[in-house]
Design an enzyme around this catalytic site. Structure first.
Site, PDB file in Angstrom:
ATOM      1  N   HIS A 139       0.851  -1.040  -0.105  1.00  0.00           N
ATOM      2  CA  HIS A 139      -0.114  -0.103  -0.007  1.00  0.00           C
ATOM      3  C   HIS A 139       0.954   1.315  -0.098  1.00  0.00           C
ATOM      4  CE1 HIS A 139      -0.018   0.001   4.627  1.00  0.00           C
ATOM      5  NE2 HIS A 139      -0.121   1.205   4.479  1.00  0.00           N
ATOM      6  N   ASP A 149       1.205  -7.261   2.609  1.00  0.00           N
ATOM      7  CA  ASP A 149       1.380  -6.087   2.085  1.00  0.00           C
ATOM      8  C   ASP A 149       2.698  -5.734   1.849  1.00  0.00           C
ATOM      9  OD1 ASP A 149       0.835  -3.301   1.792  1.00  0.00           O
ATOM     10  OD2 ASP A 149      -0.447  -3.336   3.632  1.00  0.00           O
ATOM     11  N   SER A 198       3.936   2.296   8.388  1.00  0.00           N
ATOM     12  CA  SER A 198       3.795   1.398   7.174  1.00  0.00           C
ATOM     13  C   SER A 198       4.964   1.125   6.664  1.00  0.00           C
ATOM     14  CB  SER A 198       2.671   1.893   6.447  1.00  0.00           C
ATOM     15  OG  SER A 198       1.420   1.433   6.802  1.00  0.00           O
TER      16      SER A 198
HETATM   17  N1  ARG Z   1      -4.754   0.434   7.210  1.00  0.00           N
HETATM   18  C1  ARG Z   1      -3.488   0.432   7.101  1.00  0.00           C
HETATM   19  C2  ARG Z   1      -2.788   1.885   6.914  1.00  0.00           C
HETATM   20  O1  ARG Z   1      -3.244   2.646   7.565  1.00  0.00           O
HETATM   21  C3  ARG Z   1      -3.185  -0.107   5.348  1.00  0.00           C
HETATM   22  C4  ARG Z   1      -4.038   0.605   4.455  1.00  0.00           C
HETATM   23  C5  ARG Z   1      -4.020  -0.041   3.094  1.00  0.00           C
HETATM   24  N2  ARG Z   1      -4.836  -0.769   2.771  1.00  0.00           N
HETATM   25  C6  ARG Z   1      -6.238  -0.726   2.428  1.00  0.00           C
HETATM   26  N3  ARG Z   1      -7.022  -1.718   2.345  1.00  0.00           N
HETATM   27  N4  ARG Z   1      -6.612   0.502   2.121  1.00  0.00           N
HETATM   28  O2  ARG Z   1      -2.395   2.697   6.148  1.00  0.00           O
HETATM   29  N1  GLU Z   2      -1.080   1.259   7.522  1.00  0.00           N
HETATM   30  C1  GLU Z   2      -0.557   2.434   8.181  1.00  0.00           C
HETATM   31  C2  GLU Z   2       0.447   3.351   7.451  1.00  0.00           C
HETATM   32  O1  GLU Z   2       0.216   3.664   6.230  1.00  0.00           O
HETATM   33  C3  GLU Z   2       0.076   2.011   9.274  1.00  0.00           C
HETATM   34  C4  GLU Z   2      -1.008   1.573  10.286  1.00  0.00           C
HETATM   35  C5  GLU Z   2      -1.114   2.589  11.380  1.00  0.00           C
HETATM   36  O2  GLU Z   2      -1.586   3.686  11.318  1.00  0.00           O
HETATM   37  O3  GLU Z   2      -0.567   1.985  12.626  1.00  0.00           O
HETATM   38  O4  GLU Z   2       1.356   3.949   8.104  1.00  0.00           O
END
Ligand code: ARG
Ligand code: GLU
Length: 697
Positions: free
Chosen positions: A83, A219, A628
């Site tokens: 991502h 990921d 991330s």
């Molecule tokens: N929650 C994770 C972060 O904050 C992964 C985001 C990417 N995945 C998604 N399904 N949008 O960024």
């Molecule tokens: N998916 C998040 C990012 O893009 C990390 C997850 C979080 O917020 O801890 O940095």
């Protein structure tokens, strides 16, 4: 024996209770080092951060300013999340070469794909410059005077710092401006895409699984850093060569088990751990809900259209992911705050704080802080919501409004600074081209119809979509041609511009100035509060809120209990991918090749002791957005995983870290290796890494 057990229990409780925190890597000696050791680490503070010798920090790169990445070979091979590389993967994708859907693998270096505007930044050195930054600041100054004096001091620091010509420098406030640190950095700008799994692996589970456990997402994506012939940062050139890092992370094949030490090293973006209760209440009960509603309205349209058309799916992939990500996070944040009773707990803490003020005779200095917060937030709530709602509509969800918003800035230049017209016009044209690359007027109109009623219910008029020039890039560019007078005249004839202009004007003349004014008062008080906390309760541990600078957070592999009678194991396996598999589903489809590997049990050296391929695992590391792509590192400094998410109930850790339910989610590096080797057949990349067996003596 019994005696021993009690002591043990006591230590164990202490250790869990103390967890959390995002620490400055140059300041680990002492307390953090000891705590890490007690959690199982064999690393010294100097193994992690050292100015004179290579150390772990030299392998950690800030990825495009928003994510983290790490070097995993002598040839600059770089690992980050799928991502995090999503925008790049998308930009190389088309209906013919759908790398989002099918994945991408460079089978040799000549196939690696350059990326415009992508950079990776390393930290060379961190210096505490508090004294110099705050030099000459007095209590009698206004906030504005203080800030301009600090800015001047920082300018001086920037000018006089000892660094190499190719290095950069920046100074950042910590502890709400009570401390300042200087960073010498190296920024690499030739970063090429090496590999990415298909979204059905890299984004498996998509929005349904985002922010939750059990999780089965691979990921990750791979890039390579290129440098000039002297191994220094350089813009893209075909003559550049793979970067030789000062340090790269060896990759452990031995995996993890519950209780193992883990450390996450990266660039957390923003946290707010020292808010008063009244702020948490405002954020979770008023602010978040209004923004959640706007995003939900936008997603309703975007999701439906993406499912209906592949062209729309490719165009809207990044946008949708960005909008959906925070939308779901905020819901989880509200939930976690409620479930953990965080507001009441913060109120109770404030009672203890007041008591400490009294005991330490600090009431005269700090006794007004909490009542002042109450007053300031009561006065701030409406404008904070209004301003953010504007941004959600005019900058996040609706692109026609975004284009008019940008165009308004051009009109201002045409009216007030015509000498800048050319420069600003060029920037705007590029911006519009960027938007139009992934724009679909029908989708955008649907979004408009859904979100505008939530911002300005009395004034929803989608007929502008049939009349405006902004929905067609050629016509939009034409609209901006000519001298300043012509630009102003043409813009004001456009239907969408006419429609949006009063709202944009209100934003610039009323909403934003009022917000800035009130926000500044809150920030100033928050700075005093931080200082007061440290003076009144000096035995508590204070880490500075995240500010996109390099931090260390550590903990252990741990499951958790999300609700009564339910316990989540800390490790998920490939079996779980197969359990979730829904053929043809846009979130839970699984590539045939992966099904075949599973059926044939063709797992190579990438299994756990139970013979299964691990996919994700949980830890008590205190992370946030920006972490991330951060490496999960074992007790010896080897790579064991890749951070990419948090559990839903734990996203509140940005305001309230609770060791009971806050967990970060990592991909097990053996899953990464399995996909690279067995799925993609890119064995040459595995050979480039240094695989180690720290647990087999
Ligand atoms: N929650 C994770 C972060 O904050 C992964 C985001 C990417 N995945 C998604 N399904 N949008 O960024
Ligand atoms: N998916 C998040 C990012 O893009 C990390 C997850 C979080 O917020 O801890 O940095």
């Amino acid at each position: 024996m019994k005696y021993l057990k009690i002591i043990f229990l006591f230590i164990a409780v202490q250790v869990t209770a103390q967890q959390g925190g995002m620490w400055i890597p140059s300041l680990l000696e002492g307390m953090n080092e000891q705590e890490m050791t007690s959690l199982g680490s064999k690393l010294t503070a100097k193994d992690i951060y050292d100015v004179n010798n290579s150390s772990l920090k030299d392998a950690i790169g800030h990825f495009n300013g928003g994510c983290t990445s790490e070097v995993i070979s002598t040839e600059g091979l770089l690992l980050t999340n799928h991502h995090c590389g999503f925008g790049q993967i998308q930009s190389h994708s088309s209906l013919e070469n759908d790398y989002l859907k099918d994945g991408f693998w460079a089978m040799n270096k000549s196939e690696e794909l350059p990326n415009e505007d992508l950079y990776v930044e390393f930290i060379v050195r961190i210096d505490d410059v508090t004294t110099k930054a705050l030099n000459g600041i007095t209590d009698t100054m206004t906030e504005r005077e203080k800030q301009s004096a600090i800015d001047k001091n920082i300018n001086e620091l920037n000018k006089n710092v000892a660094k190499e010509t190719w290095q950069d420098v920046k100074v950042k406030p910590f502890y709400k401006g009570n401390q300042y640190f200087l960073f010498v950095t190296e920024k690499f700008e030739d970063i090429r895409l090496v590999g990415a799994p298909p979204s059905s692996i890299g984004k498996f589970g998509s929005d349904t699984d985002n922010w939750v456990f059990p999780r089965h997402t691979g990921d990750f994506s791979l890039f390579r850093i290129y440098a000039d012939k002297n191994n220094r940062p350089a813009k893209y050139s075909k003559d550049n060569v793979p970067y030789t890092p000062k340090h790269f992370l060896p990759v452990s094949l031995d995996g993890i088990e519950e209780g193992d030490f883990t450390m996450v090293f990266g660039f957390p973006g923003r946290t707010n751990e020292y808010l008063p209760a009244v702020a948490i209440q405002h954020i979770t009960q008023e602010f978040n809900p209004s923004n959640i509603a706007i995003r939900e309205a936008a997603l309703k349209e975007i999701d439906a259209q993406m499912k209906a058309s592949d062209a729309v799916r490719i165009k809207y992939a990044s946008k949708q992911a960005r909008i959906a990500n925070a939308w779901k996070k905020w819901i989880g944040e509200n939930l976690g705050i409620k479930k953990s009773n965080a507001i009441a707990e913060r109120r109770a803490f404030e009672v203890a704080f007041k008591k400490a003020l009294k005991e330490k005779d600090l009431e005269k200095n700090y006794g007004n802080i909490l009542p002042e917060f109450e007053q300031l937030y009561a006065d701030f709530a409406d404008i904070n919501i209004k301003r953010r709602n504007f941004i959600e509509v005019f900058s996040v969800t609706n692109e026609l409004m975004q284009m008019t918003f940008r165009a308004y800035q051009l009109e201002q230049v045409a009216l007030n600074k015509p000498e800048k017209l050319e420069e600003v016009r060029t920037a705007l044209v590029n911006r519009l081209k960027g938007i139009h690359k992934n724009f679909d007027a029908t989708v955008d109109k649907g979004v408009f119809n859904n979100v505008m009623p939530l911002y300005n219910p009395t004034k929803v008029d989608a007929s502008i979509y049939n009349k405006t020039s902004f929905t067609d890039i050629d016509k939009a560019i034409q609209l901006l041609e000519g001298d300043a007078t012509k630009v102003v005249e043409n813009l004001n004839k456009d239907a969408a511009y006419q429609y949006a202009k009063p709202m944009i004007e209100e934003f610039y003349t009323k909403i934003d100035p009022e917000f800035q004014y009130k926000n500044q008062a809150i920030a100033a008080l928050q700075k005093t509060y931080m200082k007061a906390l440290m003076e009144a309760l000096p035995n508590a541990r204070y880490f500075p809120d995240a500010n996109s600078t390099l931090r260390v957070t550590y903990g252990q592999v741990r499951g958790y209990s999300p609700r009564d009678a339910v316990y989540y194991n800390p490790v998920s396996y490939l079996d779980g991918v197969i359990e979730k598999y829904v053929p043809g589903d846009y979130e839970f489809d699984v590539p045939q090749k992966l099904l075949d590997l599973y059926d044939a049990k063709d797992f190579g050296q990438y299994t756990d002791t139970n013979g299964k391929v691990p996919v994700c695992f949980l830890g008590t590391n205190h992370t946030t957005g920006g972490n991330s792509g951060s490496p999960a590192i074992d007790a010896h400094g080897n790579l064991i995983g890749l951070n990419f998410d948090r559990v839903w109930e734990g996203t509140m850790s940005d305001m309230n870290y609770d060791p009971e339910i806050c967990r970060n989610i990592m991909v097990d590096v053996r899953y990464v290796l399995f996909i690279v080797d067995k799925y993609a057949g890119a064995k040459h990349l595995i050979d480039e890494m240094k695989l180690v067996h720290p647990k087999k003596k």
